[in-house]
Design an enzyme around this catalytic site. Sequence first.
Site, PDB file in Angstrom:
ATOM      1  N   HIS A  20       0.840  -1.205   0.000  1.00 56.33           N
ATOM      2  CA  HIS A  20       0.000   0.000   0.000  1.00 56.33           C
ATOM      3  C   HIS A  20       0.878   1.259   0.000  1.00 56.33           C
ATOM      4  O   HIS A  20       0.596   2.223  -0.731  1.00 56.33           O
ATOM      5  CB  HIS A  20      -0.888   0.053   1.244  1.00 56.33           C
ATOM      6  CG  HIS A  20      -1.943  -1.016   1.320  1.00 56.33           C
ATOM      7  ND1 HIS A  20      -2.039  -1.888   2.374  1.00 56.33           N
ATOM      8  CD2 HIS A  20      -2.950  -1.345   0.480  1.00 56.33           C
ATOM      9  CE1 HIS A  20      -3.065  -2.701   2.194  1.00 56.33           C
ATOM     10  NE2 HIS A  20      -3.635  -2.398   1.038  1.00 56.33           N
ATOM     11  N   LYS A  44     -15.882  -8.315   3.632  1.00 60.32           N
ATOM     12  CA  LYS A  44     -14.804  -8.647   4.558  1.00 60.32           C
ATOM     13  C   LYS A  44     -15.192  -8.338   6.000  1.00 60.32           C
ATOM     14  O   LYS A  44     -15.920  -7.381   6.250  1.00 60.32           O
ATOM     15  CB  LYS A  44     -13.544  -7.825   4.227  1.00 60.32           C
ATOM     16  CG  LYS A  44     -12.895  -8.186   2.906  1.00 60.32           C
ATOM     17  CD  LYS A  44     -11.658  -7.333   2.686  1.00 60.32           C
ATOM     18  CE  LYS A  44     -10.988  -7.660   1.354  1.00 60.32           C
ATOM     19  NZ  LYS A  44      -9.966  -6.660   1.000  1.00 60.32           N
ATOM     20  N   ARG A  98      -2.163  -6.139  -8.749  1.00 60.60           N
ATOM     21  CA  ARG A  98      -0.979  -6.966  -8.556  1.00 60.60           C
ATOM     22  C   ARG A  98      -0.882  -8.070  -9.603  1.00 60.60           C
ATOM     23  O   ARG A  98       0.170  -8.405 -10.082  1.00 60.60           O
ATOM     24  CB  ARG A  98      -0.998  -7.623  -7.178  1.00 60.60           C
ATOM     25  CG  ARG A  98      -0.713  -6.677  -6.051  1.00 60.60           C
ATOM     26  CD  ARG A  98      -1.143  -7.277  -4.756  1.00 60.60           C
ATOM     27  NE  ARG A  98      -2.557  -7.638  -4.822  1.00 60.60           N
ATOM     28  CZ  ARG A  98      -3.298  -7.969  -3.804  1.00 60.60           C
ATOM     29  NH1 ARG A  98      -2.780  -8.047  -2.613  1.00 60.60           N
ATOM     30  NH2 ARG A  98      -4.573  -8.255  -3.943  1.00 60.60           N
ATOM     31  N   SER A 136      -2.946  -7.829   2.530  1.00 60.25           N
ATOM     32  CA  SER A 136      -3.244  -7.792   3.969  1.00 60.25           C
ATOM     33  C   SER A 136      -3.650  -9.185   4.435  1.00 60.25           C
ATOM     34  O   SER A 136      -3.284  -9.618   5.538  1.00 60.25           O
ATOM     35  CB  SER A 136      -4.383  -6.805   4.242  1.00 60.25           C
ATOM     36  OG  SER A 136      -4.031  -5.520   3.818  1.00 60.25           O
TER      37      SER A 136
HETATM   38  O1  PNS Z   1      -9.122  -3.013   0.175  1.00 59.84           O
HETATM   39  P1  PNS Z   1     -10.446  -3.431  -0.386  1.00 59.84           P
HETATM   40  O2  PNS Z   1     -11.171  -4.324   0.586  1.00 59.84           O
HETATM   41  O3  PNS Z   1     -10.328  -4.070  -1.757  1.00 59.84           O
HETATM   42  O4  PNS Z   1     -11.296  -2.072  -0.539  1.00 59.84           O
HETATM   43  C1  PNS Z   1     -12.621  -2.135  -1.003  1.00 59.84           C
HETATM   44  C2  PNS Z   1     -13.352  -0.783  -0.842  1.00 59.84           C
HETATM   45  C3  PNS Z   1     -13.447  -0.401   0.636  1.00 59.84           C
HETATM   46  C4  PNS Z   1     -12.585   0.293  -1.598  1.00 59.84           C
HETATM   47  C5  PNS Z   1     -14.762  -0.981  -1.470  1.00 59.84           C
HETATM   48  O5  PNS Z   1     -15.418  -2.068  -0.848  1.00 59.84           O
HETATM   49  C6  PNS Z   1     -15.628   0.270  -1.376  1.00 59.84           C
HETATM   50  O6  PNS Z   1     -15.439   1.202  -2.129  1.00 59.84           O
HETATM   51  N1  PNS Z   1     -16.619   0.255  -0.443  1.00 59.84           N
HETATM   52  C7  PNS Z   1     -17.565   1.346  -0.278  1.00 59.84           C
HETATM   53  C8  PNS Z   1     -18.881   1.053  -1.029  1.00 59.84           C
HETATM   54  C9  PNS Z   1     -18.710   1.301  -2.518  1.00 59.84           C
HETATM   55  O7  PNS Z   1     -18.708   2.426  -2.952  1.00 59.84           O
HETATM   56  N2  PNS Z   1     -18.490   0.195  -3.270  1.00 59.84           N
HETATM   57  C10 PNS Z   1     -18.155   0.249  -4.701  1.00 59.84           C
HETATM   58  C11 PNS Z   1     -19.278   0.425  -5.653  1.00 59.84           C
HETATM   59  S1  PNS Z   1     -20.761  -0.412  -5.317  1.00 59.84           S
END
Ligand code: PNS
Length: 169
Positions: A20, A44, A98, A136
């Site tokens: 990150h 998650k 990645r 992670s």
């Molecule tokens: O590190 P991650 O778990 O891949 O991050 C995912 C994250 C938090 C960026 C994603 O789940 C998110 O944007 N959540 C907020 C809700 C949202 O806007 N989702 C995307 C479109 S529906």
Amino acid sequence: MAEPKIAVYPGTFDPITYGHLDLIKRALRLFDRLIVAIGENPAKKPLFTMKERKEMVIESLKELKDRDGERVIVESFSGLLVDFAEAHGACAIVRGLRAVSDFEYEFQMALMNRKLNRRIDTVFLMPGFRWIYISSTIIKEAALFGGDISGLVPPIVEQKLKEKYVLQY
Ligand code: PNS
């Protein structure tokens, strides 16, 4: 003077890794300001609370050079990412890619975010090769079974993972 280009780098950051941090440094070469946005991924169940994740990100960012550090802020958010990005004047969402395995989910999320807000584009950046295999999730698994994760996560994260898993046993 031109408007500063602001990007949001969202994630669960459960916990932040050197992968990150590498992405944050790369994004700072492209954008004037970066908002590290800690959110909830409904798929998650985080090990660390939002407060703990945010503290670890802030502490880890102290590794950045002063000039870079001043251009990054850390925020938590709930609700839609594009709404958060728009409210903060961001023109882009930065995500790391990645491997091919990341692609399908990332592509779907980027297109959904674009459908929800056409003014915000997703920019994919590749981490340095050193970090290609870490996530992670894999760090937590290694730490859970006592594996050596030094050099893969900032010292504060290593310490917090040790505390977390010692307390759980
Ligand atoms: O590190 P991650 O778990 O891949 O991050 C995912 C994250 C938090 C960026 C994603 O789940 C998110 O944007 N959540 C907020 C809700 C949202 O806007 N989702 C995307 C479109 S529906």
